[in-house]
Scaffold this motif. Structure first.
Motif, mmCIF file in Angstrom:
data_model
loop_
_atom_site.group_PDB
_atom_site.id
_atom_site.type_symbol
_atom_site.label_atom_id
_atom_site.label_comp_id
_atom_site.label_asym_id
_atom_site.label_seq_id
_atom_site.Cartn_x
_atom_site.Cartn_y
_atom_site.Cartn_z
ATOM 1 N N MET A 1 0.847 -1.173 0.000
ATOM 2 C CA MET A 1 0.000 0.000 0.000
ATOM 3 C C MET A 1 0.893 1.236 0.000
ATOM 4 N N SER A 2 0.650 2.137 -0.972
ATOM 5 C CA SER A 2 1.539 3.282 -1.066
ATOM 6 C C SER A 2 0.797 4.553 -1.446
ATOM 7 N N PHE A 3 1.317 5.666 -0.938
ATOM 8 C CA PHE A 3 0.809 6.993 -1.247
ATOM 9 C C PHE A 3 1.837 7.669 -2.143
ATOM 10 N N THR A 4 1.399 8.155 -3.289
ATOM 11 C CA THR A 4 2.295 8.860 -4.200
ATOM 12 C C THR A 4 1.677 10.195 -4.590
ATOM 13 N N ILE A 5 2.525 11.155 -4.813
ATOM 14 C CA ILE A 5 2.103 12.484 -5.261
ATOM 15 C C ILE A 5 2.733 12.726 -6.620
ATOM 16 N N ILE A 6 1.912 13.113 -7.577
ATOM 17 C CA ILE A 6 2.452 13.542 -8.860
ATOM 18 C C ILE A 6 2.099 15.008 -9.039
ATOM 19 N N SER A 7 2.924 15.706 -9.789
ATOM 20 C CA SER A 7 2.691 17.139 -9.948
ATOM 21 C C SER A 7 3.045 17.605 -11.346
ATOM 22 N N ASN A 8 2.463 18.720 -11.682
ATOM 23 C CA ASN A 8 2.724 19.458 -12.913
ATOM 24 C C ASN A 8 2.811 18.580 -14.160
ATOM 25 N N ASP A 9 3.936 18.557 -14.843
ATOM 26 C CA ASP A 9 4.035 17.849 -16.120
ATOM 27 C C ASP A 9 3.943 16.336 -15.984
ATOM 28 N N SER A 10 4.063 15.820 -14.775
ATOM 29 C CA SER A 10 3.897 14.374 -14.561
ATOM 30 C C SER A 10 2.431 13.958 -14.620
ATOM 31 N N ILE A 11 1.533 14.939 -14.536
ATOM 32 C CA ILE A 11 0.099 14.654 -14.600
ATOM 33 C C ILE A 11 -0.288 14.531 -16.073
ATOM 34 N N VAL A 12 -0.680 13.343 -16.485
ATOM 35 C CA VAL A 12 -1.033 13.138 -17.892
ATOM 36 C C VAL A 12 -2.539 13.058 -18.114
ATOM 37 N N SER A 13 -3.295 12.688 -17.089
ATOM 38 C CA SER A 13 -4.747 12.682 -17.205
ATOM 39 C C SER A 13 -5.352 12.855 -15.819
ATOM 40 N N VAL A 14 -6.587 13.364 -15.802
ATOM 41 C CA VAL A 14 -7.274 13.633 -14.538
ATOM 42 C C VAL A 14 -8.695 13.112 -14.644
ATOM 43 N N ASP A 15 -9.141 12.430 -13.619
ATOM 44 C CA ASP A 15 -10.543 12.028 -13.501
ATOM 45 C C ASP A 15 -11.272 13.209 -12.866
ATOM 46 N N TRP A 16 -11.857 14.060 -13.714
ATOM 47 C CA TRP A 16 -12.457 15.312 -13.250
ATOM 48 C C TRP A 16 -13.627 15.078 -12.311
ATOM 49 N N PHE A 50 -2.305 9.883 -4.852
ATOM 50 C CA PHE A 50 -2.921 8.581 -5.123
ATOM 51 C C PHE A 50 -2.539 7.596 -4.028
ATOM 52 N N TYR A 51 -3.508 6.813 -3.610
ATOM 53 C CA TYR A 51 -3.260 5.714 -2.696
ATOM 54 C C TYR A 51 -3.548 4.431 -3.457
ATOM 55 N N ASP A 52 -2.516 3.655 -3.691
ATOM 56 C CA ASP A 52 -2.635 2.432 -4.499
ATOM 57 C C ASP A 52 -3.389 2.691 -5.808
ATOM 58 N N GLY A 53 -3.042 3.792 -6.466
ATOM 59 C CA GLY A 53 -3.621 4.121 -7.760
ATOM 60 C C GLY A 53 -4.963 4.825 -7.711
ATOM 61 N N ILE A 54 -5.514 5.048 -6.516
ATOM 62 C CA ILE A 54 -6.812 5.713 -6.374
ATOM 63 C C ILE A 54 -6.584 7.193 -6.080
#
Length: 156
Positions: A1-16, A50-54
């Motif tokens: 189980m992991s928590f990850t943070i992505i930011s700026n140009d690493s964001i390729v899509s968003v579930d609005w 994201f927590y485990d991709g969520i």
């Protein structure tokens, strides 16, 4: 189980839809999806957690890249609150924004103590220009002192 943070140009899509849900469930305003997308995409700093991709956390900021940044929409889905993810998100944000000068934010009234832990201080001179329903709502939610009757009923 992991928590990850992505930011700026690493964001390729968003579930609005999910992003809007997180903001609303966290006590921030309900958002129209096109406006949410526009605001998020036009912010210089964008964060998704994201927590485990969520998708379960977000924040964004605008800045002059020299003296001040405005941090907003910091939110953790309620199912994930109280586990330290907000702290990790804030540490990531502060790493990015602190070198750019002061950071300004509006805090949901019940989250003020959370931000105090990161050395945010209430401003005595902050002001907002808001008309009509927005003004009344900000007062009702505790962002402004109670308004005199003639001001709160302004229909602009």
């Amino acid at each position: 189980m992991s928590f990850t943070i992505i930011s700026n140009d690493s964001i390729v899509s968003v579930d609005w839809l999910r992003l809007a849900e997180i903001l609303e469930l966290s006590g921030l305003n309900k958002r129209e999806l096109p406006k949410l997308q526009h605001a998020f995409e036009h912010s210089q700093f964008r964060y998704l957690g994201f927590y485990d991709g969520i998708l379960m956390a977000t924040a964004r900021a605008i800045s002059d890249l020299t003296t001040v940044s405005y941090l907003c929409d910091v939110a953790i889905h309620p199912e994930f609150q109280g586990r330290g993810y907000g702290k990790q998100l804030m540490q990531h944000i502060l790493h990015d924004l602190t070198p750019l000068g002061k950071i300004i934010l509006y805090a949901v009234p019940d989250k003020i103590e959370f931000y105090r832990r990161f050395h945010f201080h209430p401003l005595l001179t902050a002001m907002a220009f808001v008309k009509g329903e927005g003004l009344t709502r900000m007062s009702e939610l505790g962002y402004l002192p109670p308004l005199p009757p003639q001001e709160s009923s302004c229909g602009d």
